[in-house]
Design a protein around this motif. Structure first.
Motif, PDB file in Angstrom:
ATOM      1  N   SER A 175     -27.002   2.276   5.766  1.00 62.13           N
ATOM      2  CA  SER A 175     -26.733   1.949   7.167  1.00 62.13           C
ATOM      3  C   SER A 175     -27.647   0.838   7.651  1.00 62.13           C
ATOM      4  O   SER A 175     -27.205  -0.088   8.343  1.00 62.13           O
ATOM      5  N   THR A 176     -28.923   0.942   7.299  1.00 67.48           N
ATOM      6  CA  THR A 176     -29.880  -0.101   7.702  1.00 67.48           C
ATOM      7  C   THR A 176     -29.508  -1.447   7.107  1.00 67.48           C
ATOM      8  O   THR A 176     -29.534  -2.489   7.777  1.00 67.48           O
ATOM      9  N   LEU A 177     -29.155  -1.434   5.829  1.00 69.41           N
ATOM     10  CA  LEU A 177     -28.767  -2.677   5.163  1.00 69.41           C
ATOM     11  C   LEU A 177     -27.537  -3.283   5.808  1.00 69.41           C
ATOM     12  O   LEU A 177     -27.443  -4.498   6.015  1.00 69.41           O
ATOM     13  N   GLN A 178     -26.574  -2.442   6.161  1.00 73.72           N
ATOM     14  CA  GLN A 178     -25.343  -2.945   6.783  1.00 73.72           C
ATOM     15  C   GLN A 178     -25.632  -3.574   8.142  1.00 73.72           C
ATOM     16  O   GLN A 178     -25.101  -4.625   8.482  1.00 73.72           O
ATOM     17  N   ARG A 179     -26.475  -2.908   8.943  1.00 80.80           N
ATOM     18  CA  ARG A 179     -26.815  -3.455  10.256  1.00 80.80           C
ATOM     19  C   ARG A 179     -27.538  -4.784  10.124  1.00 80.80           C
ATOM     20  O   ARG A 179     -27.298  -5.725  10.886  1.00 80.80           O
ATOM     21  N   GLU A 182     -25.050  -7.513   9.237  1.00 74.87           N
ATOM     22  CA  GLU A 182     -24.219  -7.904  10.366  1.00 74.87           C
ATOM     23  C   GLU A 182     -25.009  -8.688  11.402  1.00 74.87           C
ATOM     24  O   GLU A 182     -24.524  -9.673  11.963  1.00 74.87           O
ATOM     25  N   GLU A 183     -26.247  -8.249  11.668  1.00 78.68           N
ATOM     26  CA  GLU A 183     -27.043  -8.899  12.709  1.00 78.68           C
ATOM     27  C   GLU A 183     -27.453 -10.309  12.323  1.00 78.68           C
ATOM     28  O   GLU A 183     -27.491 -11.211  13.161  1.00 78.68           O
ATOM     29  N   PHE A 184     -27.730 -10.528  11.051  1.00 80.45           N
ATOM     30  CA  PHE A 184     -28.226 -11.824  10.614  1.00 80.45           C
ATOM     31  C   PHE A 184     -27.184 -12.597   9.809  1.00 80.45           C
ATOM     32  O   PHE A 184     -27.516 -13.500   9.052  1.00 80.45           O
ATOM     33  N   LEU A 188     -27.927 -16.160   8.000  1.00 83.58           N
ATOM     34  CA  LEU A 188     -27.797 -16.232   6.545  1.00 83.58           C
ATOM     35  C   LEU A 188     -26.811 -17.309   6.127  1.00 83.58           C
ATOM     36  O   LEU A 188     -27.030 -18.033   5.146  1.00 83.58           O
ATOM     37  N   ALA A 189     -25.705 -17.461   6.873  1.00 84.98           N
ATOM     38  CA  ALA A 189     -24.729 -18.504   6.549  1.00 84.98           C
ATOM     39  C   ALA A 189     -25.337 -19.889   6.742  1.00 84.98           C
ATOM     40  O   ALA A 189     -25.149 -20.802   5.921  1.00 84.98           O
ATOM     41  N   THR A 190     -26.098 -20.046   7.845  1.00 84.86           N
ATOM     42  CA  THR A 190     -26.752 -21.340   8.100  1.00 84.86           C
ATOM     43  C   THR A 190     -27.772 -21.654   7.013  1.00 84.86           C
ATOM     44  O   THR A 190     -27.856 -22.781   6.512  1.00 84.86           O
TER      45      THR A 190
END
Length: 578
Positions: A175-179, A182-184, A188-190
């Motif tokens: 769950s932590t990894l998923q959040r 999603e948040e970053f 991460l794409a940039t």
């Protein structure tokens, strides 16, 4: 759930934990890391510089004198380094193994990365620390250590997967990894795009780079000068000199200098044919801005000593400490204006091709560090004709004993034995004997039409009581023995001078210099001594541009009997370094 997905889920929290921990250590040691990186860069980029092995009273050298070595990384060597760090951790004895974060003597529960470290140590067992049960969290992390730590965690994950241990990944971890993903996701794409762009640019630079081992260093001098005294046959002139130095290193500790030079500077015309008005930017292989290789030399270390080999254009000050800080800058564009004030005239005897060595001895008690410099240069080394060549033509053999006391006092005693063919000059500075670079005409032409031998003795000293003042001086005595015509036996040449420099006056990098002395003259002559007074102020506009106004006052130039008008030379010199 597929086998690939299962491995991915298992691996994610470990990689994330290592990343968080690495970032924590990098942020906690930002200042220390920056300092160590700077020191490392300086260590890697410093080139062997003439006389650096034994001079302790240092001056601020221009950045262009430093060597940048861009060596390709050996992939096998990198893997060996990573494996060595991994092996070090794997081979620790049982006492060094850590199963709880509390076993680290330098880790406290109040440390902000405590939980991340606790997870990596206690849950995954992939961080063991150092053999003395320390973690060293405030020390900068090297790339090799990061790779070794990551490799250890990956090995641990593979081991857990292979044994099918239950409870490897909790629902909370996923769950932590998923959040976090999603948040970053935007960042991460940039970041991924910037990394891809950087890799593309790096590949393009590597494909079109000038060289992986060579750096180009340059200097350009613009100078306006004239003689305003009564002893003048000159007009105001605008002169230039340009030097391009290809500095190549094959090991990271050696330097091959291939220097191209061009200039149009001529010494100002003074009566009686004296060479006393010569300035440093007048030293150039050509006077019509034609390009020539004026210096080809190689430096390399041998233990604590430094070896110097000159194939062309070598001079004594390339390898011997001149003990004249702030006046001698080893490039001619940032120190004293005149060749006389920049270094003792004894270093202007001879030049060309040959070799030199600085033998550095261990430090003695009280901060004493002695060293010995030996060298041999021949100005006709390339000529295979009769009475020429490396050993049968003009030569100058030098020996100098250097003594440094801490960082404040330097002393040197110099001896030069030289042979000069008929019609050649004593203080030629390696200029193929076409013109002298310092002193009166009488002192340079003592041999007349006959060959002669000179034995010269010099004493040089420098004292730096603080960072704001430096005092230096020298004295030279030369005994001339004529060959063939013995009339010149017993002729003597004398010279001495002293100066005071005030570095960082008005601004860091500025230098105010005042120098006074007597240029090389014939002892016992009826003429008055040719006194030399000089003052200059180098103003550092930027790291790469300096402006130096100065005045040179010569009394009785030419050492003639009776009254002789003074020469007053004014110069405005601008130096560009790149």
């Amino acid at each position: 759930m597929s086998h690939l997905l299962w491995k991915t889920l298992v691996l994610s929290p470990v990689v994330l934990g290592v990343t968080v921990l690495v970032c924590a250590r990098a942020m906690a040691t930002e200042v220390a890391s920056s300092s160590e990186d700077t020191k490392a860069k300086i260590t890697q980029t410093e080139a062997p510089i003439a006389s650096a092995a034994s001079i302790f009273i240092q001056t601020e050298q221009p950045k262009v004198n430093r060597q940048l070595v861009a060596q390709k990384t050996d992939d096998n060597k990198v893997l060996e380094e990573v494996n060595s760090y991994s092996s070090e951790g794997n081979n620790q004895n049982s006492l060094s193994q850590v199963t709880s974060v509390s076993q680290f003597s330098d880790v406290q529960p109040t440390d902000w990365a405590f939980q991340a470290l606790q997870s990596l140590v206690e849950r995954y067992g992939c961080i063991a620390g150092y053999p003395n049960s320390t973690f060293r969290g405030n020390r900068a992390l090297t790339r090799y250590e990061f790779a070794a730590g990551l490799n250890a965690c990956l090995d641990r994950v593979n081991e857990l997967i292979a044994t099918a241990t239950s409870g490897l990944v909790t629902k909370q971890d996923l769950s932590t990894l998923q959040r976090l993903q999603e948040e970053f996701s935007g960042e991460l794409a940039t970041l991924r795009g910037r990394v891809d762009s950087l890799e593309t640019r790096t590949a393009e630079l590597e494909a079109h780079q000038f060289s992986t081992t060579t750096k180009l260093v340059g200097e350009a001098i613009f100078a306006v000068t004239n003689n305003f005294g009564n002893n003048s046959n000159s007009n105001t002139v605008f002169q230039d000199r340009v030097r391009l130095d290809l500095q190549t290193s094959f090991t990271g500790k050696d330097t091959l200098h291939t220097r191209l030079a061009a200039g149009n500077g001529l010494p100002l015309n003074l009566r009686n044919g004296t060479f006393e008005g010569t300035q440093t930017f007048n030293l150039s292989p050509t006077t019509n801005n034609g390009v020539a290789i004026d210096w080809l030399a190689y430096y390399f270390p041998l233990g604590k000593s430094q070896i110097y080999i000159a194939a062309s254009g070598g001079i004594q000050s390339d390898y011997v400490p001149t003990v004249n800080p702030y006046f001698q800058d080893f490039d001619g564009g940032n120190g004293a204006l005149s060749t006389f004030a920049s270094e003792s005239p004894i270093y202007r005897i001879g030049g060309g091709s040959g070799a030199g060595v600085n033998l550095v001895f261990g430090k003695g008690s009280g901060g004493f560090q002695p060293s010995l410099t030996l060298g041999y240069l021949g100005s006709q080394a390339n000529n295979p004709g009769l009475n020429t060549g490396l050993f049968n033509g003009n030569y100058a053999a030098l020996g100098q004993l250097n003594l440094n006391v801490g960082n404040h006092f330097s002393l040197a005693a110099t001896y030069v034995n030289a042979y000069n063919a008929s019609g050649t000059l004593l203080f030629d500075g390696g200029s193929a004997n076409t013109t002298a670079v310092v002193g009166t005409a009488q002192a340079n032409f003592l041999g007349g039409t006959n060959p002669y031998i000179s034995n010269s003795y010099g004493l040089e000293a420098a004292f730096k009581p603080s960072d704001k003042i430096s005092i230096s001086g020298f004295a030279v005595y030369s005994d001339i023995t004529g060959l063939g015509n013995r009339a010149n036996n017993g002729s003597e040449v004398w010279s001495y001078g002293a100066g005071i420099a005030l570095p960082d006056l008005g601004k860091k990098g500025n230098v105010l210099g005042i120098f006074a002395g007597v240029e090389p003259y014939v002892g016992g002559s009826a003429g008055d001594k040719p006194y030399h007074f000089e003052g200059f102020y180098k103003y550092r506009v930027t790291d790469n541009i300096s402006i130096t106004p100065g005045v040179i006052w010569l009394t009785n130039p030419g050492q003639v009997a009776g009254n002789n008008d003074d020469a007053i030379i004014g110069t405005l010199r601008t130096t560009f370094t790149f």
